[in-house]
Structures are given as C-alpha cells and as structure tokens.
Design a protein around this motif. Structure first.
Motif, mmCIF file in Angstrom:
data_model
loop_
_atom_site.group_PDB
_atom_site.id
_atom_site.type_symbol
_atom_site.label_atom_id
_atom_site.label_comp_id
_atom_site.label_asym_id
_atom_site.label_seq_id
_atom_site.Cartn_x
_atom_site.Cartn_y
_atom_site.Cartn_z
ATOM 1 N N LYS A 1 -7.729 -53.553 10.171
ATOM 2 C CA LYS A 1 -6.320 -53.008 9.730
ATOM 3 C C LYS A 1 -6.336 -53.525 8.106
ATOM 4 O O LYS A 1 -6.443 -54.750 7.769
ATOM 5 C CB LYS A 1 -5.213 -53.660 10.268
ATOM 6 C CG LYS A 1 -3.810 -53.164 9.875
ATOM 7 C CD LYS A 1 -3.150 -54.088 8.949
ATOM 8 C CE LYS A 1 -1.800 -53.493 8.364
ATOM 9 N NZ LYS A 1 -1.726 -54.003 6.999
ATOM 10 N N THR B 1 -3.269 -48.680 5.999
ATOM 11 C CA THR B 1 -1.867 -48.652 5.778
ATOM 12 C C THR B 1 -1.561 -48.099 4.168
ATOM 13 O O THR B 1 -2.036 -49.036 3.367
ATOM 14 C CB THR B 1 -0.975 -49.625 6.372
ATOM 15 O OG1 THR B 1 -1.399 -50.779 5.655
ATOM 16 C CG2 THR B 1 -1.110 -49.732 7.971
ATOM 17 N N GLY C 1 1.824 -47.459 3.009
ATOM 18 C CA GLY C 1 3.425 -47.254 2.829
ATOM 19 C C GLY C 1 4.044 -45.768 3.426
ATOM 20 O O GLY C 1 3.527 -45.603 4.578
ATOM 21 N N GLY D 1 1.784 -42.880 4.801
ATOM 22 C CA GLY D 1 1.257 -43.127 6.251
ATOM 23 C C GLY D 1 0.128 -43.965 6.361
ATOM 24 O O GLY D 1 -0.058 -45.072 5.759
ATOM 25 N N THR D 2 -0.872 -43.654 7.292
ATOM 26 C CA THR D 2 -2.001 -44.596 7.798
ATOM 27 C C THR D 2 -3.219 -43.678 7.779
ATOM 28 O O THR D 2 -3.331 -42.415 8.470
ATOM 29 C CB THR D 2 -1.779 -45.178 8.990
ATOM 30 O OG1 THR D 2 -0.556 -45.744 9.095
ATOM 31 C CG2 THR D 2 -2.941 -46.196 9.306
ATOM 32 N N ILE E 1 6.855 -41.793 8.988
ATOM 33 C CA ILE E 1 8.044 -41.209 9.528
ATOM 34 C C ILE E 1 8.904 -41.400 8.548
ATOM 35 O O ILE E 1 9.074 -42.457 7.691
ATOM 36 C CB ILE E 1 8.499 -42.005 10.821
ATOM 37 C CG1 ILE E 1 7.810 -41.231 12.048
ATOM 38 C CG2 ILE E 1 9.986 -41.659 11.077
ATOM 39 C CD1 ILE E 1 7.030 -42.205 12.764
ATOM 40 N N GLY F 1 3.398 -53.819 7.863
ATOM 41 C CA GLY F 1 2.185 -53.822 8.197
ATOM 42 C C GLY F 1 1.807 -54.525 9.749
ATOM 43 O O GLY F 1 1.121 -54.055 10.311
ATOM 44 N N ASN G 1 2.993 -46.010 13.279
ATOM 45 C CA ASN G 1 3.705 -45.908 12.045
ATOM 46 C C ASN G 1 5.027 -45.722 11.971
ATOM 47 O O ASN G 1 5.969 -46.265 11.285
ATOM 48 C CB ASN G 1 3.206 -44.434 11.599
ATOM 49 C CG ASN G 1 1.976 -44.154 10.851
ATOM 50 O OD1 ASN G 1 1.440 -45.357 10.440
ATOM 51 N ND2 ASN G 1 1.464 -43.005 10.538
HETATM 52 P P1 ATP Z 1 2.594 -55.803 4.675
HETATM 53 O O1 ATP Z 1 3.090 -55.953 3.228
HETATM 54 O O2 ATP Z 1 3.759 -56.059 5.793
HETATM 55 O O3 ATP Z 1 1.401 -56.614 5.146
HETATM 56 P P2 ATP Z 1 1.044 -53.303 4.628
HETATM 57 O O4 ATP Z 1 0.785 -53.077 3.142
HETATM 58 O O5 ATP Z 1 0.053 -53.751 5.416
HETATM 59 O O6 ATP Z 1 2.356 -54.452 4.691
HETATM 60 P P3 ATP Z 1 2.525 -50.931 4.763
HETATM 61 O O7 ATP Z 1 1.774 -49.867 4.372
HETATM 62 O O8 ATP Z 1 3.750 -51.377 3.654
HETATM 63 O O9 ATP Z 1 1.747 -52.053 5.044
HETATM 64 O O10 ATP Z 1 3.241 -50.274 5.998
HETATM 65 C C1 ATP Z 1 2.840 -50.239 7.216
HETATM 66 C C2 ATP Z 1 2.945 -48.968 7.884
HETATM 67 O O11 ATP Z 1 4.587 -49.136 8.006
HETATM 68 C C3 ATP Z 1 2.654 -47.718 7.161
HETATM 69 O O12 ATP Z 1 1.267 -47.263 7.467
HETATM 70 C C4 ATP Z 1 3.770 -46.682 7.392
HETATM 71 O O13 ATP Z 1 3.376 -45.767 8.688
HETATM 72 C C5 ATP Z 1 5.050 -47.749 7.596
HETATM 73 N N1 ATP Z 1 5.698 -47.764 6.332
HETATM 74 C C6 ATP Z 1 5.636 -48.596 5.341
HETATM 75 N N2 ATP Z 1 6.523 -48.335 4.487
HETATM 76 C C7 ATP Z 1 7.131 -47.311 4.920
HETATM 77 C C8 ATP Z 1 8.247 -46.249 4.032
HETATM 78 N N3 ATP Z 1 8.571 -46.580 2.794
HETATM 79 N N4 ATP Z 1 8.485 -44.986 4.755
HETATM 80 C C9 ATP Z 1 8.038 -44.738 5.901
HETATM 81 N N5 ATP Z 1 7.089 -45.694 6.436
HETATM 82 C C10 ATP Z 1 6.647 -46.844 5.965
#
Ligand code: ATP
Length: 314
Positions: A191, A224, A226, A229-230, A244, A255, A290
């Motif tokens: 991940k 991921t 934000g 999506g992913t 979503i 994350g 997600n």
């Molecule tokens: P962390 O800082 O917690 O390690 P990360 O950078 O690994 O996080 P993000 O990409 O911020 O992870 O978020 C993980 C998942 O949460 C995303 O792939 C998405 O599905 C969901 N997500 C995060 N932010 C949002 C948002 N603003 N709106 C909708 N879904 C979100």
C-alpha cells in the motif's frame, strides 16, 4: 477468519492546538494515539476482524493510555511489550508558512524484542508491516526483519506499507528506499501513497511508477490518491477505483482505514491469493476500502473516525 498481525510503532502524537504557529510558539497540545500499524489494527478490529498489535511502549502513563485505546477498540494487545524507558512521542504543528513543524522523541517503540514463538502463528495468517519507525534502527528493526522472514517461511499473506515520513528521513531518503526494497519485492500486497510510489520507483508518472515497482517484484499494489480514489495494479490489470464523495474535515488515518478495511476483507476471503488475481473481486474490495477511508475523513482524529461494522455495511 484469519488473524492480522500488525507490526510496528505505537506512539503519542501531540497535536498543537493553534495550527498556523510553529512549535516554539504553541503551548496547548492535544494528546492522540498514533502509529500507522496500530491504527490499522484498530481499523480491522472496528470492522469485526481479528487483529493483534506487535510493538512496544513505555512503562509510563502514555504507554498505558495507548494500550487502553487499542484494547477498547478490540485489538489483541497480548503481544505488545513494555519497557522502562518513555513512550515515543511526536509533536506536530503547521507553522505560519504552511510547513509542518515536527519534533520526534524516540523512546520505547525501538525496543521491541523478537519473539521466535510467534512464527508458528503466522501460518494461515496475515502479517501487516508498517515501516514508519521500524526501519530507523534499534531492536525494532531487527525484530521487524525477523518477523518478515518468519512470515515468508510460513507463507503468511504479507502486507507492506512504507509509511514514509519525510521529517524522519530528511537527508537519508536513499537509505529508506534501499531498506524498503526487500519488503516491496516479497510482500503479497503493498500500500503506497502517491509520494511513496514515486519515491520508491524513482518515477513521477504513475503508470511508469507501477511498471518499475512490478519490475522490482511487487505483486499487488494499491496507491491511495485521496479524493481521486485508489489505483490498483497487479501483473494482469491496472485500474483506478474512484473514491466516495464526502465532505472531508481531517484526512488523518484515511490511509490506515483503507488498508485495514482491505486486509479485513482479505482475512475473511476463502481464497486469499486468488482473490487478488480476480479483477472484479479485488476491485469490489478496494471500493469498500475506499469507503472506509472516505468515512474516516469526515471527522477529526484517526482511530475515533474510522468506521465500525454498522457504519460500513448498513
Ligand atoms: P495517510 O496520510 O493516512 O497515510 P494516505 O495518503 O495513505 O493517508 P489517502 O489517499 O489520504 O491515504 O486516503 C486513503 C483513501 O481514503 C483514499 O484512497 C480514498 O479512497 C479515501 N479518501 C481520502 N481522502 C478522501 C477524500 N477527500 N474524499 C473521499 N475519499 C477520500
């Protein structure tokens, strides 16, 4: 249902209340449980899965606080260790210029001693390795390497999250990249955030980054992105699973909720590895993960904002 062993750090995050001023000016801090692998263990337990945290805290009130938080969220803490030193702490503020101001006081997390008796329990289990402090040295790094080796020999399903923290690796990014490579190569699932995928592959472009990561040996990759999506990439297919729509207030822990939810689904799947080869099944799992990430952004804090079974599946 398979158990998920989450290995790595558990620490206190002291978040400065007056964001917009650096740590030299901040005088009120909120105490929060932190540490990505511990967050993942909570995400799994909140969704009804079985998780166990393997890491160490101090024999001080902060250590007690952290273990109580994990226990209250349903995580098995019987493998957590305690040491006479102080619990690891991170002080965080966003300064006036928007930069993160960060002070890290490393204590008990680095003391974790390898327990060889755990190896047999890894069979038929999932081992999730979060690397934020584990690759910084100390007994923890040795234990972490041993557990990784045990997970490989017992053919556990291995999940790896580099949890890159720029503040901890300022002039040593190359060392971090090198230390991550065996985990990227041998884990069943990696991940990454966008920054991590680019850092570890050396490629800006996401498609090229995935190609390089697969060349290194990475099997299934999730990146991921934000609110975008992913991105899921295997050797057979690559697809971005949209997020979503929500109104986010704090993205901390999104994350960890994402990977926790994905692992919880893999833990309940009858066919662990084939599940990741099946495009429609993996995509469905990522959609749910997600959702878990998105829900986590709708409230302040990490563990407390992660969805429980009811929020997720009703
Ligand atoms: P962390 O800082 O917690 O390690 P990360 O950078 O690994 O996080 P993000 O990409 O911020 O992870 O978020 C993980 C998942 O949460 C995303 O792939 C998405 O599905 C969901 N997500 C995060 N932010 C949002 C948002 N603003 N709106 C909708 N879904 C979100």
């Amino acid at each position: 249902m398979r158990k998920v062993y989450c290995i790595g750090e558990l620490l206190i995050d002291f978040i400065a209340e007056n964001q917009g001023s650096d740590l030299s000016k901040a005088n009120i801090y909120t105490k929060k449980a932190g540490g990505a692998p511990a967050n993942v263990a909570c995400a799994i337990a909140k969704l009804g899965g079985k998780s166990s945290f393997v890491g160490s805290v101090g024999e001080d009130p902060f250590g007690s606080f952290l273990l109580n938080v994990l226990d209250a969220n349903g995580v098995d803490i019987s493998l957590a260790q305690r040491y006479k030193t102080f619990t690891t702490m991170a002080f965080v503020s966003i300064a006036e210029d928007g930069e993160r101001d960060f002070v890290f006081s490393r204590g008990a997390d680095k003391e974790l001693i390898y327990d060889p008796s755990l190896k047999k329990d890894f069979k038929e289990s999932i081992v999730h390795l979060g690397a934020a402090t584990a690759l910084l040295g100390g007994a923890l790094e040795k234990a972490y390497g041993h557990y990784f080796f045990d997970a490989l020999t017992e053919k556990a399903f291995i999940s790896f999250d580099p949890n890159f923290r720029g503040d901890l690796w300022k002039d040593n990014k190359d060392v971090f990249i090198k230390k991550c490579m065996p985990y990227v190569e041998k884990s069943n699932l990696c991940k990454f955030s966008l920054e991590e995928a680019q850092l570890l592959s050396g490629e800006e472009n996401l498609d090229e980054a995935c190609d390089v990561l697969h060349e290194i040996g990475a099997n299934t990759i999730t990146i991921t992105l934000g609110n975008k999506g992913t991105l899921v990439s295997t050797r057979k297919f690559r697809e971005t699973v949209p997020s979503i729509k929500v109104n986010p207030v704090d993205t901390t822990g999104a994350g960890d909720a994402f990977i926790g939810c994905l692992l919880q689904q893999i833990a309940t799947s009858h066919t662990i590895d084939p599940a990741l080869e099946d495009k429609s099944l993996l995509t469905q799992m990522v959609q749910k993960a997600n959702k878990a990430g998105a829900i986590t952004t709708t409230n302040f804090g990490a563990i407390e904002s992660m969805p429980d079974k009811k929020q997720m599946y009703d």
